[in-house]
Design a protein around this motif. Structure first.
Motif, PDB file in Angstrom:
ATOM      1  N   UNK A 174       0.832  -1.207   0.000  1.00 57.00           N
ATOM      2  CA  UNK A 174       0.000   0.000   0.000  1.00 57.00           C
ATOM      3  C   UNK A 174       0.867   1.258   0.000  1.00 57.00           C
ATOM      4  N   UNK A 175       1.951   1.227   0.790  1.00 61.92           N
ATOM      5  CA  UNK A 175       2.848   2.385   0.852  1.00 61.92           C
ATOM      6  C   UNK A 175       3.629   2.536  -0.448  1.00 61.92           C
ATOM      7  N   UNK A 176       4.091   1.405  -1.022  1.00 61.88           N
ATOM      8  CA  UNK A 176       4.869   1.467  -2.249  1.00 61.88           C
ATOM      9  C   UNK A 176       4.076   2.012  -3.424  1.00 61.88           C
ATOM     10  N   UNK A 177       2.763   1.781  -3.419  1.00 60.49           N
ATOM     11  CA  UNK A 177       1.892   2.283  -4.489  1.00 60.49           C
ATOM     12  C   UNK A 177       1.342   3.667  -4.166  1.00 60.49           C
ATOM     13  N   UNK A 178       1.805   4.259  -3.083  1.00 64.94           N
ATOM     14  CA  UNK A 178       1.330   5.575  -2.628  1.00 64.94           C
ATOM     15  C   UNK A 178      -0.173   5.595  -2.400  1.00 64.94           C
ATOM     16  N   UNK A 179      -0.692   4.491  -1.842  1.00 58.79           N
ATOM     17  CA  UNK A 179      -2.115   4.432  -1.518  1.00 58.79           C
ATOM     18  C   UNK A 179      -2.378   4.707  -0.039  1.00 58.79           C
ATOM     19  N   UNK A 180      -1.464   4.321   0.829  1.00 55.42           N
ATOM     20  CA  UNK A 180      -1.630   4.558   2.263  1.00 55.42           C
ATOM     21  C   UNK A 180      -0.288   4.408   2.962  1.00 55.42           C
ATOM     22  N   UNK A 181      -0.064   5.231   3.972  1.00 52.83           N
ATOM     23  CA  UNK A 181       1.153   5.121   4.770  1.00 52.83           C
ATOM     24  C   UNK A 181       0.828   4.451   6.094  1.00 52.83           C
ATOM     25  N   UNK A 182       1.820   3.774   6.650  1.00 55.62           N
ATOM     26  CA  UNK A 182       1.628   3.074   7.919  1.00 55.62           C
ATOM     27  C   UNK A 182       2.851   3.274   8.797  1.00 55.62           C
ATOM     28  N   UNK A 183       2.642   3.432  10.112  1.00 55.12           N
ATOM     29  CA  UNK A 183       3.785   3.539  11.025  1.00 55.12           C
ATOM     30  C   UNK A 183       4.518   2.208  11.097  1.00 55.12           C
ATOM     31  N   UNK A 184       5.814   2.267  11.343  1.00 52.84           N
ATOM     32  CA  UNK A 184       6.612   1.042  11.419  1.00 52.84           C
ATOM     33  C   UNK A 184       6.181   0.163  12.586  1.00 52.84           C
TER      34      UNK A 184
END
Length: 288
Positions: A174-184
């Motif tokens: 999701x983060x790689x496709x710039x759809x959603x960011x997530x905390x580590x």
């Protein structure tokens, strides 16, 4: 004998009435015979309305702990923000989650591409790839594009059905496709607060909400007072069948609305659904 519960309900009714600016003698008939009110009187009336609204917020903040009664103790909550969501409102919701005994497991930011209709091909392709990668049972095979991406978002933030490695893979995709960011390394949380932002296509929003609700124990969709208008995102969602699976709360730009949203979260542990706030069809505040 009046029980403590009835006392609390009465207090909630009082501060909501004050917050809404309802005062004795304030109806439309009160202006008869006073067509030429001086400007000073109008100013005083405006000031009184502001003071009543302020009092409602102050009352909600002061009484929140008693109303929550530790209802979120041992319950982590994921905060998911849509593009344009008010950072102050999201932060205030987090404060109230902690006041109810809960923890904010993580804040996830949905990016513009996920809710942009022109990026549907990207969302559909990634959803199909992840569904195949995760195998049977993780995502409903017949889900539409946005219900599927909502389910994947739910897998990333809420469900315990996947392994840690699979959850990490979904988050990274999701983060790689710039759809959603997530905390580590954020732990998963069965309760989700979805904070609305600027306008989202109704079909996209309904799909994402449906998918999230499929994977989370409880979902509360929180929007501003403006979003609750008939043409606003929350107003439109409330008329969609997708809203039956989640609780909706308006007015979350205010402390009163934030307290209401957390009360709805507590309720969602045992009872899904409900429409709350100034424009809520099920009442101003959910009372357990």
């Amino acid at each position: 004998m009046i029980s403590y519960r009835h006392h609390i309900v009465s207090l909630v009714a009082v501060f909501l009435a004050l917050a809404a600016g309802i005062a004795l003698g304030g109806g439309p008939l009160s202006d008869l015979g006073r067509d030429d009110q001086p400007a000073a009187a109008s100013t005083r009336a405006d000031r009184a309305t502001e003071q009543r609204a302020s009092y409602g917020d102050q009352f909600a903040t002061a009484s929140a702990g008693a109303l929550y009664a530790g209802g979120l103790k041992d319950h982590p909550v994921a905060v998911v923000t849509l593009p344009g969501a008010d950072a102050d409102a999201a932060g205030g919701l987090g404060v109230q989650v902690r006041a109810a005994g809960g923890t904010v497991a993580g804040t996830y930011a949905v990016q513009r591409a996920l809710t942009d209709a022109s990026e549907k091909s990207l969302v559909d392709t990634l959803g199909s790839q992840l569904t195949q990668q995760l195998g049977a049972g993780a995502v409903s095979p017949d889900s539409s594009t946005y219900v599927r991406i909502g389910q994947l978002l739910g897998l990333a933030v809420a469900t315990s059905d996947l392994s840690t490695a699979d959850v990490a893979a979904v988050r990274e995709s999701l983060a790689g496709a710039d759809l959603a960011t997530a905390p580590d390394a954020a732990p998963r949380a069965p309760l989700v607060l979805l904070v609305l932002g600027r306008h989202t296509d109704p079909a996209i929003l309904a799909g994402v909400v449906t998918g999230l609700a499929d994977k989370a124990t409880g979902v509360v969709v929180a929007g501003t007072t403006a979003a609750a208008a008939a043409a606003g995102d929350l107003g439109v969602l409330r008329s969609d069948p997708a809203a039956h699976q989640v609780a909706t709360v308006d007015g979350v730009e205010t402390p009163l609305g934030q307290v209401t949203a957390v009360l709805a979260l507590i309720r969602s542990l045992t009872t899904p659904g409900g429409s709350y706030g100034v424009a809520g069809a099920d009442g101003a505040v959910p009372v357990r």
